[in-house]
Design a protein around this motif. Structure first.
Motif, PDB file in Angstrom:
ATOM      1  N   MET A 237       0.826  -1.210   0.000  1.00  0.00           N
ATOM      2  CA  MET A 237       0.000   0.000   0.000  1.00  0.00           C
ATOM      3  C   MET A 237       0.859   1.258   0.000  1.00  0.00           C
ATOM      4  O   MET A 237       1.790   1.376   0.795  1.00  0.00           O
ATOM      5  N   ILE A 238       0.524   2.175  -0.910  1.00  0.00           N
ATOM      6  CA  ILE A 238       1.223   3.442  -1.046  1.00  0.00           C
ATOM      7  C   ILE A 238       0.284   4.539  -0.563  1.00  0.00           C
ATOM      8  O   ILE A 238      -0.783   4.758  -1.136  1.00  0.00           O
ATOM      9  N   GLY A 239       0.681   5.214   0.486  1.00  0.00           N
ATOM     10  CA  GLY A 239      -0.211   6.157   1.155  1.00  0.00           C
ATOM     11  C   GLY A 239      -0.633   7.328   0.304  1.00  0.00           C
ATOM     12  O   GLY A 239       0.142   7.876  -0.484  1.00  0.00           O
ATOM     13  N   GLY A 240      -1.912   7.729   0.459  1.00  0.00           N
ATOM     14  CA  GLY A 240      -2.429   8.943  -0.144  1.00  0.00           C
ATOM     15  C   GLY A 240      -2.859   8.856  -1.584  1.00  0.00           C
ATOM     16  O   GLY A 240      -3.345   9.836  -2.143  1.00  0.00           O
ATOM     17  N   LEU A 241      -2.714   7.684  -2.219  1.00  0.00           N
ATOM     18  CA  LEU A 241      -3.008   7.575  -3.650  1.00  0.00           C
ATOM     19  C   LEU A 241      -4.264   6.762  -3.943  1.00  0.00           C
ATOM     20  O   LEU A 241      -4.539   6.451  -5.100  1.00  0.00           O
ATOM     21  N   GLY A 242      -5.019   6.415  -2.923  1.00  0.00           N
ATOM     22  CA  GLY A 242      -6.182   5.560  -3.132  1.00  0.00           C
ATOM     23  C   GLY A 242      -7.190   6.132  -4.101  1.00  0.00           C
ATOM     24  O   GLY A 242      -7.845   5.388  -4.831  1.00  0.00           O
ATOM     25  N   HIS A 243      -7.324   7.450  -4.121  1.00  0.00           N
ATOM     26  CA  HIS A 243      -8.325   8.077  -4.993  1.00  0.00           C
ATOM     27  C   HIS A 243      -7.965   7.955  -6.471  1.00  0.00           C
ATOM     28  O   HIS A 243      -8.804   8.222  -7.331  1.00  0.00           O
ATOM     29  N   ARG A 244      -6.738   7.521  -6.804  1.00  0.00           N
ATOM     30  CA  ARG A 244      -6.330   7.372  -8.201  1.00  0.00           C
ATOM     31  C   ARG A 244      -6.337   5.917  -8.659  1.00  0.00           C
ATOM     32  O   ARG A 244      -5.914   5.620  -9.784  1.00  0.00           O
ATOM     33  N   ALA A 245      -6.830   5.015  -7.820  1.00  0.00           N
ATOM     34  CA  ALA A 245      -6.696   3.588  -8.113  1.00  0.00           C
ATOM     35  C   ALA A 245      -7.331   3.182  -9.435  1.00  0.00           C
ATOM     36  O   ALA A 245      -6.823   2.308 -10.137  1.00  0.00           O
ATOM     37  N   THR A 246      -8.449   3.787  -9.783  1.00  0.00           N
ATOM     38  CA  THR A 246      -9.146   3.392 -11.015  1.00  0.00           C
ATOM     39  C   THR A 246      -8.621   4.121 -12.240  1.00  0.00           C
ATOM     40  O   THR A 246      -9.004   3.793 -13.367  1.00  0.00           O
ATOM     41  N   GLU A 247      -7.717   5.082 -12.033  1.00  0.00           N
ATOM     42  CA  GLU A 247      -7.228   5.887 -13.147  1.00  0.00           C
ATOM     43  C   GLU A 247      -5.825   5.504 -13.595  1.00  0.00           C
ATOM     44  O   GLU A 247      -5.469   5.699 -14.755  1.00  0.00           O
ATOM     45  N   LEU A 248      -5.033   4.950 -12.698  1.00  0.00           N
ATOM     46  CA  LEU A 248      -3.644   4.660 -13.010  1.00  0.00           C
ATOM     47  C   LEU A 248      -3.512   3.339 -13.769  1.00  0.00           C
ATOM     48  O   LEU A 248      -4.246   2.381 -13.500  1.00  0.00           O
ATOM     49  N   PRO A 249      -2.558   3.246 -14.704  1.00  0.00           N
ATOM     50  CA  PRO A 249      -2.320   1.972 -15.386  1.00  0.00           C
ATOM     51  C   PRO A 249      -1.666   0.970 -14.444  1.00  0.00           C
ATOM     52  O   PRO A 249      -0.798   1.327 -13.644  1.00  0.00           O
ATOM     53  N   VAL A 250      -2.077  -0.284 -14.541  1.00  0.00           N
ATOM     54  CA  VAL A 250      -1.493  -1.331 -13.701  1.00  0.00           C
ATOM     55  C   VAL A 250      -0.082  -1.626 -14.208  1.00  0.00           C
ATOM     56  O   VAL A 250       0.114  -1.891 -15.397  1.00  0.00           O
ATOM     57  N   PRO A 251       0.929  -1.566 -13.346  1.00  0.00           N
ATOM     58  CA  PRO A 251       2.290  -1.871 -13.788  1.00  0.00           C
ATOM     59  C   PRO A 251       2.379  -3.264 -14.415  1.00  0.00           C
ATOM     60  O   PRO A 251       1.717  -4.205 -13.960  1.00  0.00           O
ATOM     61  N   ALA A 252       3.211  -3.382 -15.452  1.00  0.00           N
ATOM     62  CA  ALA A 252       3.310  -4.644 -16.189  1.00  0.00           C
ATOM     63  C   ALA A 252       3.738  -5.796 -15.287  1.00  0.00           C
ATOM     64  O   ALA A 252       3.214  -6.913 -15.393  1.00  0.00           O
ATOM     65  N   GLY A 253       4.681  -5.532 -14.395  1.00  0.00           N
ATOM     66  CA  GLY A 253       5.145  -6.598 -13.505  1.00  0.00           C
ATOM     67  C   GLY A 253       4.062  -7.073 -12.558  1.00  0.00           C
ATOM     68  O   GLY A 253       3.978  -8.266 -12.247  1.00  0.00           O
ATOM     69  N   LEU A 254       3.235  -6.152 -12.105  1.00  0.00           N
ATOM     70  CA  LEU A 254       2.122  -6.531 -11.229  1.00  0.00           C
ATOM     71  C   LEU A 254       1.086  -7.334 -12.012  1.00  0.00           C
ATOM     72  O   LEU A 254       0.524  -8.306 -11.500  1.00  0.00           O
ATOM     73  N   MET A 255       0.843  -6.944 -13.262  1.00  0.00           N
ATOM     74  CA  MET A 255      -0.105  -7.681 -14.093  1.00  0.00           C
ATOM     75  C   MET A 255       0.338  -9.125 -14.307  1.00  0.00           C
ATOM     76  O   MET A 255      -0.481 -10.038 -14.372  1.00  0.00           O
ATOM     77  N   ARG A 256       1.654  -9.342 -14.399  1.00  0.00           N
ATOM     78  CA  ARG A 256       2.150 -10.715 -14.588  1.00  0.00           C
ATOM     79  C   ARG A 256       1.852 -11.604 -13.391  1.00  0.00           C
ATOM     80  O   ARG A 256       1.866 -12.831 -13.510  1.00  0.00           O
ATOM     81  N   LEU A 257       1.591 -10.991 -12.254  1.00  0.00           N
ATOM     82  CA  LEU A 257       1.194 -11.751 -11.052  1.00  0.00           C
ATOM     83  C   LEU A 257      -0.324 -11.868 -10.937  1.00  0.00           C
ATOM     84  O   LEU A 257      -0.816 -12.315  -9.900  1.00  0.00           O
TER      85      LEU A 257
END
Length: 318
Positions: A237-257
């Motif tokens: 969890m990265i603090g303060g960024l929850g309001h952008r969760a639906t707007e940010l692109p999912v990192p490629a490495g995270l998508m591989r998981l």
């Protein structure tokens, strides 16, 4: 005393009460606002004008003034992206708005015992005690406020659950075997006590995750059960960024998981779903699910530690 009332509950109470002139007049007087002002606009979880994070309740008043309200019952202050506590965030927002010619005040709204104990209370322009609002509330609203005041005054004492204690003890032992590089935080309760509602295992971040410039210090957890979402999970969890969760692109490495981004309170949760675990059953009965959760946690740890530029790009894009 178990924590049964959350700040979102009293947020909702106050938001509804601001529809009532008597409550509004009382609150504004306590916050140091001149008589006769009214609310022109109310926002909840509005983004701070500088930095990251959100304001619990923001009020635009007649006459052009703006109030930034932080509501607390008994929780600690959260942390900004720069590693500063909420009081610094509110002070920076007040300064930024004043620089634009907007008269602004920050207000810490909390029970009296919280205000007395908080060394940061004086960082706000004004403080308002829950107790001073009782007279302009009635019925269920006053009952909820009184319960929140009592909760703030009562030390937390978890109700011991033997099955939970055994499950977590066995989980820690299994983690040392399946994910030895993942260091878990110890039991937050003395004497090995675990309450029935304990479903989260926290990771010791300094011993487990890398830290880099321009990336806020993360938190990490393994969730055995989460009634609020479709699955249990492991999260960084990265603090303060929850309001952008639906707007940010999912990192490629995270998508591989098979991972994804979602809000985790006010934080951005880099999340991998895992099987639900029943803390009231023995760990041996659900070993396959436990091992799957631990392996997912280890893979998420490896992704974070090996993906500095990917994670810095994620934070910069927010």
């Amino acid at each position: 005393m178990a924590r049964t009332i959350y700040e979102r509950d009293t947020d909702a109470l106050f938001i509804a009460a601001f529809d009532r002139p008597e409550f509004t007049a009382r609150f504004l007087k306590l916050a140091g606002i001149a008589p006769g002002r009214t609310i022109r606009k109310l926002e909840t979880q509005a983004p701070h004008p500088v930095g990251t994070g959100s304001i619990d309740i923001a009020l635009d008043l007649s006459g052009g003034e703006r109030l930034l309200i932080e509501n607390k019952i008994d929780a600690n202050y959260s942390v900004t992206r720069a590693g500063d506590a909420q009081p610094e965030r509110y002070a920076a927002s007040v300064a930024a708005l004043k620089a634009k010619g907007i008269a602004t005040r920050s207000v810490l709204l909390a029970p009296e015992c919280y205000l007395k104990a908080s060394r940061h209370a004086r960082s706000f322009n004004a403080t308002v005690r829950y107790e001073d609002l009782r007279s302009v509330l009635s019925g269920a609203a006053r009952e909820l406020l009184d319960a929140a005041i009592l909760q703030a005054q009562t030390p937390y004492e978890p109700d011991p659950n033997a099955a939970s204690a055994r499950f977590f003890e066995d989980f820690y032992a299994r983690a040392r075997k399946i994910a030895p590089r993942l260091k878990l935080k110890g039991n937050p309760n003395g004497g090995g006590v675990r309450p029935t509602g304990s479903h989260t295992i926290y990771v010791d971040v300094p011993s487990s995750l890398s830290s880099w410039r321009d990336v806020p210090k993360p938190r990490m957890s393994i969730q055995a059960w989460d009634s609020g979402v479709h699955s249990a999970s492991v999260k960084i969890m990265i603090g303060g960024l929850g309001h952008r969760a639906t707007e940010l692109p999912v990192p490629a490495g995270l998508m591989r998981l098979d991972g994804y981004l979602r809000p985790a309170g006010k934080s951005l949760g880099c999340t991998v779903d895992t099987p639900r675990l029943d803390t009231q059953r023995s760990l041996a009965e659900q070993l396959t699910a436990v091992d799957a959760a631990l392996r997912a946690a280890a893979e998420l740890q490896d992704w974070w530690n090996g993906s500095k530029e990917e994670i810095r790009a994620l934070v910069a894009g927010a």
